[in-house]
Scaffold this motif. Structure first.
Motif, PDB file in Angstrom:
ATOM      1  N   LEU A 539     -19.439 -37.008  -5.312  1.00  0.00           N
ATOM      2  CA  LEU A 539     -20.486 -36.553  -4.404  1.00  0.00           C
ATOM      3  C   LEU A 539     -20.539 -35.038  -4.456  1.00  0.00           C
ATOM      4  CD1 LEU A 539     -19.320 -38.570  -1.249  1.00  0.00           C
ATOM      5  CD2 LEU A 539     -21.025 -39.321  -2.929  1.00  0.00           C
ATOM      6  N   TYR A 540     -21.664 -34.490  -4.041  1.00  0.00           N
ATOM      7  CA  TYR A 540     -21.756 -33.062  -3.774  1.00  0.00           C
ATOM      8  C   TYR A 540     -21.974 -32.893  -2.284  1.00  0.00           C
ATOM      9  CZ  TYR A 540     -21.975 -31.830  -8.712  1.00  0.00           C
ATOM     10  OH  TYR A 540     -21.675 -31.645 -10.035  1.00  0.00           O
ATOM     11  N   ALA A 541     -21.221 -31.972  -1.692  1.00  0.00           N
ATOM     12  CA  ALA A 541     -21.319 -31.707  -0.259  1.00  0.00           C
ATOM     13  C   ALA A 541     -21.812 -30.285  -0.038  1.00  0.00           C
ATOM     14  CB  ALA A 541     -19.970 -31.904   0.423  1.00  0.00           C
ATOM     15  N   ASP A 542     -22.880 -30.166   0.728  1.00  0.00           N
ATOM     16  CA  ASP A 542     -23.436 -28.861   1.067  1.00  0.00           C
ATOM     17  C   ASP A 542     -22.675 -28.317   2.270  1.00  0.00           C
ATOM     18  OD1 ASP A 542     -24.919 -26.652   1.684  1.00  0.00           O
ATOM     19  OD2 ASP A 542     -26.771 -27.731   2.148  1.00  0.00           O
ATOM     20  N   LEU A 543     -21.740 -27.404   2.014  1.00  0.00           N
ATOM     21  CA  LEU A 543     -20.882 -26.862   3.070  1.00  0.00           C
ATOM     22  C   LEU A 543     -21.307 -25.458   3.489  1.00  0.00           C
ATOM     23  CD1 LEU A 543     -17.405 -28.065   1.761  1.00  0.00           C
ATOM     24  CD2 LEU A 543     -19.023 -29.226   3.272  1.00  0.00           C
ATOM     25  N   ARG A 544     -22.532 -25.072   3.127  1.00  0.00           N
ATOM     26  CA  ARG A 544     -23.022 -23.763   3.557  1.00  0.00           C
ATOM     27  C   ARG A 544     -23.207 -23.756   5.078  1.00  0.00           C
ATOM     28  NH1 ARG A 544     -28.338 -23.058   1.329  1.00  0.00           N
ATOM     29  NH2 ARG A 544     -28.408 -25.307   1.675  1.00  0.00           N
ATOM     30  N   GLY A 545     -23.034 -22.605   5.654  1.00  0.00           N
ATOM     31  CA  GLY A 545     -23.108 -22.494   7.103  1.00  0.00           C
ATOM     32  C   GLY A 545     -21.833 -22.945   7.764  1.00  0.00           C
ATOM     33  N   ARG A 552     -17.689 -30.396  -4.876  1.00  0.00           N
ATOM     34  CA  ARG A 552     -17.718 -31.701  -5.537  1.00  0.00           C
ATOM     35  C   ARG A 552     -16.567 -32.523  -4.968  1.00  0.00           C
ATOM     36  NH1 ARG A 552     -16.120 -34.087 -10.660  1.00  0.00           N
ATOM     37  NH2 ARG A 552     -14.892 -32.210 -11.112  1.00  0.00           N
ATOM     38  N   VAL A 553     -16.902 -33.741  -4.501  1.00  0.00           N
ATOM     39  CA  VAL A 553     -15.957 -34.559  -3.743  1.00  0.00           C
ATOM     40  C   VAL A 553     -15.809 -35.921  -4.417  1.00  0.00           C
ATOM     41  CG1 VAL A 553     -15.528 -35.654  -1.499  1.00  0.00           C
ATOM     42  CG2 VAL A 553     -16.583 -33.386  -1.606  1.00  0.00           C
ATOM     43  N   ASP A 554     -14.594 -36.458  -4.464  1.00  0.00           N
ATOM     44  CA  ASP A 554     -14.350 -37.811  -4.965  1.00  0.00           C
ATOM     45  C   ASP A 554     -14.881 -38.811  -3.941  1.00  0.00           C
ATOM     46  OD1 ASP A 554     -13.018 -40.402  -5.418  1.00  0.00           O
ATOM     47  OD2 ASP A 554     -11.879 -39.309  -6.930  1.00  0.00           O
ATOM     48  N   ALA A 555     -15.816 -39.663  -4.354  1.00  0.00           N
ATOM     49  CA  ALA A 555     -16.458 -40.585  -3.415  1.00  0.00           C
ATOM     50  C   ALA A 555     -15.507 -41.649  -2.895  1.00  0.00           C
ATOM     51  CB  ALA A 555     -17.662 -41.256  -4.083  1.00  0.00           C
ATOM     52  N   ARG A 556     -14.425 -41.944  -3.595  1.00  0.00           N
ATOM     53  CA  ARG A 556     -13.491 -42.995  -3.180  1.00  0.00           C
ATOM     54  C   ARG A 556     -12.365 -42.484  -2.303  1.00  0.00           C
ATOM     55  NH1 ARG A 556     -15.481 -47.882  -3.760  1.00  0.00           N
ATOM     56  NH2 ARG A 556     -13.356 -48.716  -3.806  1.00  0.00           N
ATOM     57  N   THR A 557     -12.052 -41.179  -2.412  1.00  0.00           N
ATOM     58  CA  THR A 557     -10.924 -40.644  -1.649  1.00  0.00           C
ATOM     59  C   THR A 557     -11.334 -39.557  -0.661  1.00  0.00           C
ATOM     60  OG1 THR A 557     -10.411 -38.906  -3.278  1.00  0.00           O
ATOM     61  CG2 THR A 557      -9.422 -41.098  -3.630  1.00  0.00           C
ATOM     62  N   GLY A 558     -12.483 -38.942  -0.873  1.00  0.00           N
ATOM     63  CA  GLY A 558     -12.913 -37.853  -0.006  1.00  0.00           C
ATOM     64  C   GLY A 558     -12.289 -36.524  -0.339  1.00  0.00           C
ATOM     65  N   ARG A 559     -11.487 -36.450  -1.412  1.00  0.00           N
ATOM     66  CA  ARG A 559     -10.827 -35.193  -1.776  1.00  0.00           C
ATOM     67  C   ARG A 559     -11.815 -34.257  -2.466  1.00  0.00           C
ATOM     68  NH1 ARG A 559      -7.617 -35.023  -5.546  1.00  0.00           N
ATOM     69  NH2 ARG A 559      -7.993 -37.062  -6.508  1.00  0.00           N
ATOM     70  N   THR A 560     -11.676 -32.960  -2.189  1.00  0.00           N
ATOM     71  CA  THR A 560     -12.483 -31.950  -2.860  1.00  0.00           C
ATOM     72  C   THR A 560     -11.923 -31.710  -4.257  1.00  0.00           C
ATOM     73  OG1 THR A 560     -13.090 -30.862  -0.785  1.00  0.00           O
ATOM     74  CG2 THR A 560     -13.281 -29.557  -2.797  1.00  0.00           C
ATOM     75  N   LEU A 561     -12.780 -31.815  -5.272  1.00  0.00           N
ATOM     76  CA  LEU A 561     -12.365 -31.644  -6.660  1.00  0.00           C
ATOM     77  C   LEU A 561     -12.623 -30.235  -7.165  1.00  0.00           C
ATOM     78  CD1 LEU A 561     -13.793 -35.012  -8.047  1.00  0.00           C
ATOM     79  CD2 LEU A 561     -11.456 -34.541  -7.276  1.00  0.00           C
ATOM     80  N   SER A 562     -13.723 -29.628  -6.731  1.00  0.00           N
ATOM     81  CA  SER A 562     -14.059 -28.270  -7.138  1.00  0.00           C
ATOM     82  C   SER A 562     -15.163 -27.771  -6.220  1.00  0.00           C
ATOM     83  CB  SER A 562     -14.529 -28.229  -8.602  1.00  0.00           C
ATOM     84  OG  SER A 562     -15.703 -29.015  -8.771  1.00  0.00           O
ATOM     85  N   SER A 563     -15.508 -26.500  -6.352  1.00  0.00           N
ATOM     86  CA  SER A 563     -16.599 -25.951  -5.541  1.00  0.00           C
ATOM     87  C   SER A 563     -17.177 -24.730  -6.233  1.00  0.00           C
ATOM     88  CB  SER A 563     -16.125 -25.590  -4.135  1.00  0.00           C
ATOM     89  OG  SER A 563     -15.158 -24.558  -4.195  1.00  0.00           O
ATOM     90  N   VAL A 564     -18.419 -24.400  -5.895  1.00  0.00           N
ATOM     91  CA  VAL A 564     -19.065 -23.192  -6.393  1.00  0.00           C
ATOM     92  C   VAL A 564     -19.690 -22.471  -5.204  1.00  0.00           C
ATOM     93  CG1 VAL A 564     -19.545 -24.148  -8.681  1.00  0.00           C
ATOM     94  CG2 VAL A 564     -21.243 -24.373  -6.868  1.00  0.00           C
ATOM     95  N   THR A 565     -19.853 -21.180  -5.352  1.00  0.00           N
ATOM     96  CA  THR A 565     -20.506 -20.388  -4.318  1.00  0.00           C
ATOM     97  C   THR A 565     -22.014 -20.548  -4.447  1.00  0.00           C
ATOM     98  OG1 THR A 565     -18.706 -18.780  -4.342  1.00  0.00           O
ATOM     99  CG2 THR A 565     -20.805 -18.078  -3.378  1.00  0.00           C
ATOM    100  N   ALA A 566     -22.666 -20.861  -3.364  1.00  0.00           N
ATOM    101  CA  ALA A 566     -24.116 -21.045  -3.385  1.00  0.00           C
ATOM    102  C   ALA A 566     -24.818 -19.695  -3.401  1.00  0.00           C
ATOM    103  CB  ALA A 566     -24.561 -21.850  -2.167  1.00  0.00           C
ATOM    104  N   PRO A 567     -26.071 -19.659  -3.880  1.00  0.00           N
ATOM    105  CA  PRO A 567     -26.834 -18.407  -3.809  1.00  0.00           C
ATOM    106  C   PRO A 567     -26.930 -17.923  -2.366  1.00  0.00           C
ATOM    107  CG  PRO A 567     -27.977 -20.043  -5.151  1.00  0.00           C
ATOM    108  CD  PRO A 567     -26.839 -20.746  -4.493  1.00  0.00           C
TER     109      PRO A 567
END
Length: 735
Positions: A539-545, A552-567
């Protein structure tokens, strides 16, 4: 035009005799007062009567029309903006529009052209002196009187989107009000800041049209016309030489560089009444080509037709009070509002007989992958009106249906869930809805994935019920109230708290068939619907704000796999597709956008695309490869955009009246039409491949009585399934 079955016999005491015309916002009738005086009665469509913003704008139209009533306008006789269907009556002006005159008889000769220009300029001078800006001057809003002594005299009509200088009624958020290619550049980019100079620009464009038969920014479709208006040079070579410098000034890109309407009047009045032989005409200047660059001004918007939960999410988002979380129901590519004039002409830009394409016609149709050639056993074409007798039901009141290979699944106020057999359309089974009255209960379009159907609970608690799609067996349920749910990454994602919870959102993921909880997590985010489908069970999770950018999140475990800084900036995340995020930037607090950003979620690199106008992005686009396919609800057209090159590819003709979000199947685009047929289009050129026969009888019903469908056609093997206002249907694929 003859009256139709549902037309009123009288309005406000005026006897209705015939239709003058119809458009997107209303109908204009020829009426008679008790004394026999002829009037033009404008009546708004029923579906807009309960819209407070529309009523406010209609009151403004009446006030503006009364304010400028004079020698060059049709005076207001009577009006009732508070009626069940608001209406306004003006003096009936016998004549034809400039658009009709040019279409029937060709461009105007010099004496008539000079008279048209001087009278239009004088009309605008009086309108501006009354501190009103018309904002939609175009050939169909200019009447040329007919009759002894008045033949050719000008009347300006339709103040439906005008604005008084002291008015605080704003244009509807995100709406670009007007009609390209007669709009000024600032109407696309700064619609809330327009002044009298936009009318002068339109006057110049109208005079070019009257003299040549085309606008100075003519293009194959509205989107390219808007591009030419903002960036191109006008085509003035066919104008009489003496008029050319003045019109060029009227069409200046910057408002401050244009003359006033009074100055235009003086300049035109100074021109000779007869042309001499020494007035050469130059060759027309060709319209500029759109450069194929990485960053280009282009319209953008659309729908994501393949995910059933998106429209539900759209409506929930639309209710959010935070401007950064606006709705996704409509993402208008060019929200050209069709406000009806005294002649009933709608504000529609260039309309062609066929879909317009910037792709070479010699390009062959996209290759089609052979289908499975299958249909359900015993299948025959069918349609099911779902108890409505085939009448189009008001949006939001009828059953909400989702087609699937296993059948069509519908929910309504009376039935929690029902399945229609895919072969016959007959009801296989139903699940009753509780009769308990619950405040705030809403319907949810069924979500169907992998043999399981998810709907809001039959107990009306706003929980979730999961059913076996074949047998109707209740598999598991969650008691409500819950915020929302979607099937993403192979799991059912459920928001456990209300959508308006500040600062965070509690989510849980469940095994779709058993209801086993997989994980539970609180997401620090300001988005009411922050989760998107990712590749490979992620999954992708919008964590801005909240806690960060896009994770990027594992849909079966909920663990965060990676992330990028949004514009950076006040950006709305429109959609994520194929590890690419699409954002729009808000303009101040207006809720509209003219900037778009595309981000690779692997590298974090972002590039920008500029719009030539402001839009309100309210629905995700349908993305396939590097192309966005947009259903423009407001204009009932389909637009294709090449995002990689920033180039509009093609636009369907408005004559087609596209009536649903698009879907992409087997190398084709499919859309539903108002007559309940399904149209297949080549996705690269927009050319029609074919269409099915209508499934419901819509004869005698106007477009205004029908509602566009939020559900795209579904192709299963060789069978198409469609959902429309009159009901659901199944037909053979277009061959």
């Amino acid at each position: 035009m003859t009256l139709r079955e549902h037309d009123p016999e009288s309005v406000g005491g005026y006897r209705i005799e015939s239709r003058i015309g119809t458009g997107g916002m209303g109908v204009v009738y020829l009426g008679r007062s008790a004394s026999g005086r002829a009037v033009a009665v404008k009546v708004v469509h029923t579906r807009y009567a309960d819209n407070p913003e529309f009523r406010a704008r209609f009151r403004q139209e009446i006030a503006a029309a009364r304010r400028v009533s004079g020698a060059f306008t049709a005076p207001v006789v009577d009006a009732d903006p508070e009626a069940a269907r608001p209406w306004m009556a003006t003096a009936f002006v016998p004549g034809r529009t400039l658009a009709d005159r040019v279409d029937e008889s060709g461009p105007l000769e010099w004496p008539a052209l000079r008279r048209l220009g001087t009278e239009l300029a004088e009309a605008l001078r009086e309108i501006h002196r009354a501190e009103v800006v018309h904002r939609d001057l175009k050939p169909s809003n200019v009447l040329l009187l007919e009759g002894e002594g008045d033949d050719g005299a000008v009347r300006v009509i339709d103040f439906g989107i005008s604005r008084a200088a002291d008015s605080d009624v704003r244009t509807q958020t995100g709406m670009v009000m007007g009609s390209p290619p007669f709009m000024a550049p600032e109407q696309f980019s700064r619609p809330h800041e327009v002044g009298p100079a936009v009318d002068v620009f339109s006057l110049g464009a109208v005079l070019v049209y009257a003299a040549t038969g085309h606008s100075p920014f003519e293009a194959e479709n509205a989107y390219l016309a808007a591009y030419n208006t903002v960036h191109g040079e006008p085509r003035l070579g066919e104008l009489p030489g003496g008029m050319r410098p003045l019109i060029a000034r009227c069409l200046a890109k910057e408002p401050a560089d244009r003359p006033t309407s009074g100055e235009v009047l003086e300049a035109l009045a100074a021109l000779p009444e007869e042309l001499t032989d020494g007035t050469p005409a130059e060759e027309p200047t060709p319209a500029p080509e759109i450069p194929l660059t990485e960053t280009v001004t282009s319209p953008l918007g659309g729908t994501e037709a393949v995910r059933p939960g998106r429209l539900r999410r759209a409506r929930l988002l639309r209710d959010s009070t935070d401007r950064g979380h606006r709705g996704r129901r409509l993402w208008a590519a060019v929200a050209v509002v069709a406000v009806l004039g005294g002649t009933g002409a709608a504000a529609v830009a260039v309309v062609t007989d066929d879909p317009v394409s910037t792709v070479d016609d010699a390009v062959p149709a996209a290759p089609r992958t052979p289908s499975a050639g299958t249909a359900p056993a015993g299948w025959r074409p069918w349609h099911n009106a779902l108890g409505s007798d085939g009448k189009d039901q008001p949006m939001g009141l009828g059953p909400s249906c989702t087609p699937d290979a296993l059948g069509v699944f519908c929910a309504s106020e009376q039935v929690a869930l029902m399945r229609l057999d895919p072969a016959s359309g007959n009801t296989d089974w139903t699940k009753p809805m509780s009769r308990k009255q619950v405040d705030g209960f809403t319907l949810r379009q069924p979500v169907v994935r992998d043999g399981t159907v998810f709907v809001y609970g039959a107990d009306r608690s706003q929980g979730v019920d999961a059913y076996d799609a074949r047998t109707g067996e209740l598999l598991w349920q969650l008691k409500g109230p819950l915020g929302d749910f979607e099937y993403l990454g192979g799991a059912l994602l459920v928001r456990l708290d209300p959508l308006d919870s500040p600062g965070s959102a509690r989510y849980a993921a469940y095994e779709p068939r058993t209801g086993k909880e997989l994980w539970r997590r609180e997401l620090s985010t300001s988005s009411p619907s922050p989760l998107y489908e990712g590749p490979g069970g992620t999954l992708y999770a919008d964590l801005r704000g909240g806690s960060g950018g896009i994770a990027r999140v594992d849909a079966r475990t909920g663990r965060t796999l990676s992330s990028v800084t949004a514009p950076k900036g006040d950006l709305w995340l429109a959609t994520i597709h194929d590890s690419t995020a699409y954002y729009a930037r808000w303009q101040d607090d207006s809720g509209v956008s003219a900037d778009f950003f595309v981000q690779d979620l692997g590298s974090g690199k972002t590039r920008r695309i500029d719009f030539p106008w402001s839009v309100e992005p309210e629905a995700p686009p349908l993305v396939h490869g590097d192309t966005l396919y947009i259903f423009d609800y407001g204009n009932e057209t389909l637009l294709a955009l090449d995002v990689k090159r920033g180039k509009p590819l093609w636009s369907s003709s408005r004559d087609l009246r596209v009536f649903s979000e698009p879907s992409y199947h087997d190398g084709r685009l499919y859309v539903t039409m108002p007559d309940t047929s399904i149209l297949a289009l080549d996705p690269r050129t927009g050319k029609e491949i074919g269409r099915t026969s209508p499934s419901f009888d819509t004869a005698g019903r106007s477009f205004e009585e029908l509602s566009p469908s939020s559900v795209p056609p579904l192709l299963v093997g060789d069978v198409l399934y469609g959902v429309t206002g009159p009901g659901v249907f199944s037909v053979p694929d277009v061959t």
